[in-house]
Structure formats: C-alpha cells, structure tokens
Design a protein around this motif. Structure first.
Motif, short mmCIF file in Angstrom:
data_model
loop_
_atom_site.label_atom_id
_atom_site.label_comp_id
_atom_site.label_asym_id
_atom_site.label_seq_id
_atom_site.Cartn_x
_atom_site.Cartn_y
_atom_site.Cartn_z
N ASP A 98 0.85 -1.20 0.00
CA ASP A 98 0.00 0.00 0.00
C ASP A 98 0.88 1.25 0.00
O ASP A 98 1.95 1.27 0.62
N ILE A 99 0.44 2.29 -0.69
CA ILE A 99 1.15 3.57 -0.71
C ILE A 99 0.45 4.54 0.24
O ILE A 99 -0.75 4.81 0.09
N ILE A 100 1.19 5.05 1.21
CA ILE A 100 0.60 5.96 2.20
C ILE A 100 0.31 7.31 1.57
O ILE A 100 1.20 7.93 0.96
N VAL A 101 -0.92 7.76 1.74
CA VAL A 101 -1.34 9.06 1.22
C VAL A 101 -1.41 10.08 2.36
O VAL A 101 -0.85 11.16 2.28
N GLU A 102 -2.15 9.70 3.42
CA GLU A 102 -2.34 10.61 4.55
C GLU A 102 -2.37 9.83 5.86
O GLU A 102 -2.71 8.64 5.87
N ILE A 103 -2.03 10.52 6.93
CA ILE A 103 -2.26 10.01 8.28
C ILE A 103 -2.96 11.12 9.06
O ILE A 103 -2.45 12.25 9.13
#
Length: 580
Positions: A360-365
């Motif tokens: 998975d590619i992290i977009v936001e936290i």
C-alpha cells in the motif's frame, strides 16, 4: 584523576545475524549517566587510553596500525595515542559520511610535532577532515568539507583542545581552538561529498601523501550527531573537564574487578558487582550492555556457577526491557518514486487486522499528507501506544482508509533484540543446570515479550528463540529425538546459531546427534559438533525469572502444555514432567 583502562577482554563478539532483524533506525542516544548536558547527541567516544575502544552509544569497532600508547596531558602513561608521522594511524569503523551524519561535531586533544591529518574520512577531496597545516597559504589547525578553511595557529609540542562542527544543512563548517582566547574560523557554501566510510586518526585515506601523515599525540576524541552551538563550544573549551571519560571508565574498571572476583570464586559478590555496573551504565554504553558483556563471561571461560551467570543475564534483561518506549504503526515503510510504500506487515498488529496491506502507498495520516518515511516516523513518535490513527492509502489506484491503534515498542529496537538474547542465555544456563521447567518458562517469556512489543523485530526472530528453548526442555526430559522433531517445525536456524555453536556446553542436550544438528545450523562438517561423552553436568542450583533460588533436589514446577504461554502448573516430579 584520569583512570587507566584495563585490558578487560570484553570479548567483542558481534552477533551479526541479530542486526539483520532490526527494522527501525534507532534514535540518537547520548548522556544518561548524570553526565553534562553537552554530551547529549554524542555518538562516539574514544578516550584513546592505550587503545581505541569506543565508550559511546554505538560501540564502534576499530584497529590500530603503528600507533602506540603515550603519556597524556596529565602525565598518565598510556593515556593517549602517539603517531610517528611515517605510517601509523587508527582506523575507526564509524561512518561520518554526510549522507549518514549531515550534522556532526568533533572534539579532540592534540599535541602536534609536525603537520598532518588528525581526523579524516577525506578521500580524493571528498569527505571531512581536521588537519594541522604548515604551508604558505594555511598555517595551523584547519578543516575541510569540500573546501579548506584558513588555519588557527597552535604551538608545536603543546596540548590543545580542538573542536570542529560540520553542518551540511546550512553548508557551513567551523573549527575552534583556545590559545589565550577562543579563536574560530568558518567556511561557507561547503559541499563535503561522501568520502570513505571509516575514519582515520593520524593519517589521510589518500595514500602516499607524506604531508597528510601526522606526527604527534591525540587524546579523548568525542563525536556528536549534531552541531554544537557557540555556547556549548565555549563551555567545552573553557571547561574541558566536561568531556572527562572518568565516570564511564570507572564502570569498566568495576566490571574488571567483578570478573576478577568471579575468577577467584567470590561468586555472589562478583555477580552483584557485575550487575551493579551494568545498572550504572544504563543502556547507553553499548559495549557494556550489549551481548559483549555476557559473551565475555562465556567466551573467557570463567568458571562461574550458572546461578550467578543467570543473575547477571537477568539484570541485563531488566535493563533492556525498562527503556523509553514509543508508538509504532505495525508495519515497515520505504521511500519509493510513488510515495511511501508499506514494505512489511506485522500480523499481530492492529493495522494488519484493520486491513492495511503490503505494498500500500501511504497518502495521509490523520488527514495530513506525507511523502517521506522519516516525516511519518517523526509524526508517530509524538503519539502514544494505543492511540488511534486514521491511515489513507492508495492501493492499485484506489484510495482506502483504515483506523487502528498504534502498538508499543522500545524506542531503540536493538534493545528489544538483545532482551530476547538475554532470555536465550537465561534458558541455556537453566538447561545446563538441569532445570527443564525453567527453560520452558524462558520460552514463554520470549513469547510474552514478543506480544508486548509486536512490531520491533521480524517475527521469525522471537519465534526461533522460543522454539530452541522448547527443544532444549524437550531434550532434557525426552531426549534429542523429540527435540529435533520440535525444531523441524521451526526450520533451519538463523539467529540462535551464533549462540548454539560457540556455547556448545550450554546446549549439550541438542548435540546428541551432530548430523541432525548440523542440518539446523547449516554446518557442512557435523564432526565439528561433537561433544565429550561426559558433557552432562547434572543438576545444579539455579534461579527462576524472579531471581529466586531453585535447588537441584527441590520441588520444580512443570508445565501442562509447552506451547501454552499460561502459568505453570505444579506437579510432583513423580506424577509428571515438563512435557505432560
């Protein structure tokens, strides 16, 4: 008074496999021994009292070529290192490349007799260095970081404290010396480049340059992973006692004294002193609290009853499991051209159970966009274990959102790995003492620790240690055949082989069939795994995980189910065994 280092024979054995399991970059650790605040961020410390041992937090290894011990500025023999200006240097396996340490400071005492290189990873004009120059354009102490600074005059044959700072972020480097007053020279627009991945004292990495070979003495080299500010530099130059290694060196001396007591047969007092020294050191002096400490007792073949070795191992275990903790997301990350990709999932973590997946590619936290792994780590370090975060990822072109709790971990995961090794050592001593139930309890404690810190080390690591300890307990009560069957469930051994091979006698129940053991250890020559026929030491006094003495003929609690991490069930020795 400056203390002399003893040739302690700490048995610096690197258990390289464990470090392959460490999956987070440890934070910068520094002073923790009631030391001056200026030592915060200190990453290496070479007192140079007769050798090049690092008493800093990273335990850098080193080697000496031609340099010899000499009196220091206090007149203590073997208190500094002397370089003859011909072909003598000290090689420190400590990486100061700008990509590794973009900010760095160095302090060192020098007594020059002629020009030459003091401290350098410079190679073909790339890297950083501190030198004493004697040429028309530059005279005195100078630094290089892509370009060379002007020199600060220092007298020959006199001791001077030199401080240098290198700041790649600001593209600045400075060097300071105190003569009658503090003098500073600075270079700007620096571009140091990478240079060599080791540091040399007394000689440049550029071979054949006689002018780079230093003649004179060097003492007490300290390196920081940060840029000291002007006030800190001033304090160091005006109060050099701030960098006295005496407190740390006293701990080494105490360890030496403890080992001498153990050799002489004063086991209780020696074990108490050894454990006390470990506690004084805290986790910051890794060459004390790393595997080297207990390795030295095993490899030096000091004839100490297992009970007292067990006390030392448990003391070290307590140190490693009572350190600063932090919050972890339950997965590993790496920077890619697409963004921050999840590169490993810990299946025991809530993030995995919530549906986060590998790649998975992290977009936001929590609604904040992130494009760099370090930025994510910094953000999560401000949170607490158990805190809920919301993660948005891109998976195959579609955005997905998950909420989950962060898990607890030790801030420095090498401490977690070493805690597992301490439990392995406790268990192998229990086996040697003839207490299978205590071996099994060690295995259960490994699984308990892995559950407590589920995202510190790769899962195979504690699984393997727990399996080896279970196999040891089985071998003690049922023989090696069933023990080998248990190991087949685990497969070939990676992390524990670095204990099983050098510490044969403590694993003697597994050595009954060298051919089968060779399979698990990946050893091509089974004959090297043979032990004397009379290796069984019989039952001995030992201690439980609480430190209470367990007599060899006393009642020993056993376990209902070796795979169950629940509490042990007590039975008489006639009614059942650890494997019931």
């Amino acid at each position: 008074m400056q203390l002399k280092k003893l040739s302690m024979g700490l048995g610096r054995v690197l258990l390289s496999t464990v470090f392959l399991t460490l999956i987070f970059t440890a934070g910068v650790y520094g002073a923790s021994l009631d030391e001056p605040a200026v030592l915060q961020g200190m990453s290496a410390w070479f007192p140079l009292e007769g050798d090049t041992m690092d008493i800093g937090p990273n335990w850098a290894t080193s080697e000496v070529v031609g340099a010899t011990a000499v009196a220091d500025r206090f007149g203590h023999s073997k208190g500094a290192m002397y370089f003859d200006g011909k072909y003598s240097y000290a090689k420190l396996h400590f990486n100061v490349k700008s990509s590794r340490r973009p900010q760095m400071s160095v302090a060192m005492w020098v007594k020059p007799e002629q020009q030459g290189c003091l401290f350098s990873n410079d190679q073909d004009g790339r890297g950083r260095s501190i030198t004493v120059e004697n040429r028309p354009d530059i005279m005195g102490v100078s630094i290089q970081a892509g370009k060379r600074s002007g020199g600060i005059d220092i007298p020959m044959n006199e001791w001077r404290l030199v401080v240098a700072t290198f700041d790649d972020a600001q593209r600045r480097a400075s060097v300071y010396v105190k003569n009658q007053k503090i003098i500073k020279t600075t270079i700007t627009n620096t571009n140091s480049g990478e240079g060599a991945d080791t540091v040399r004292l007394g000689m440049s990495h550029n071979y054949g340059e006689a002018s780079k070979q230093f003649k004179g003495s060097i003492d007490n080299v300290v390196v920081w992973d940060r840029v000291l500010n002007e006030k800190e530099v001033e304090d160091i130059l005006n109060h050099p006692e701030l960098l006295s290694p005496d407190h740390r060196m006293a701990i080494f001396s105490e360890l030496d004294e403890a080992k001498e007591m153990l050799r002489a047969g004063f086991y209780a007092k020696g074990a108490e002193m050894f454990s006390r020294a470990l506690d004084k050191a805290g986790y910051q002096i890794k060459c004390l609290t790393s595997s080297a400490t207990t390795d030295s007792l095993f490899l030096d073949k000091i004839d100490v009853p297992p009970r007292f070795l067990g006390e030392i191992v448990l003391a070290d275990y307590q140190i490693h499991t009572h350190l600063e903790t932090c919050a972890r997301p339950g997965f590993l990350m790496e920077n890619t051209s697409q963004g921050v990709k999840i590169s490993y999932m810990f299946k025991e973590a809530p993030s995995y159970q919530a549906g986060v997946q590998l790649n998975d590619i992290i977009v936001e936290i929590d609604g904040r966009p992130f494009k760099q792994r370090d930025a994510i780590t910094d953000y999560l370090n401000k949170k607490s274990p158990g805190e809920i975060v919301t993660l948005k990822v891109n998976r195959a072109g579609s955005d997905k959102e998950f909420s989950f709790a962060l898990v607890e971990g030790l801030f420095d995961v090498s401490a977690t790995a070493k805690a597992f090794f301490r439990l392995l050592e406790y268990g192998m001593l229990a086996a040697y003492s003839g207490h299978p139930s205590l071996v099994m309890q060690a295995s259960m404690e490994v699984r308990k620790l892995a559950k407590r810190y589920p995202a510190d080390v790769l899962s195979y690591f504690p699984d393997e240690i727990a399996a080896v300890l279970e196999a040891l307990a089985i071998a003690l009560e049922q023989g090696s055949g069933p023990a080998y069957e248990k190991l087949l469930e685990q497969g070939k051994l990676q992390a524990t082989r670095h204990h099983i091979i050098p510490y044969k006698k403590y694993f003697y129940p597994l050595y009954n069939d060298p051919k089968k053991l060779a399979y698990f250890l990946g050893t091509k020559d089974p004959s090297s795994l043979k032990l004397p026929a009379d290796m069984n030491p019989g039952k001995q006094v030992y201690i439980n995980l609480n430190g209470d003495v367990v007599e060899p003929g006393g009642h020993i609690p056993v376990l209902n189910n070796p795979g169950n991490a629940g509490a042990p069930v007590e039975k008489s020795r006639v009614q059942g065994t650890v494997l019931d």
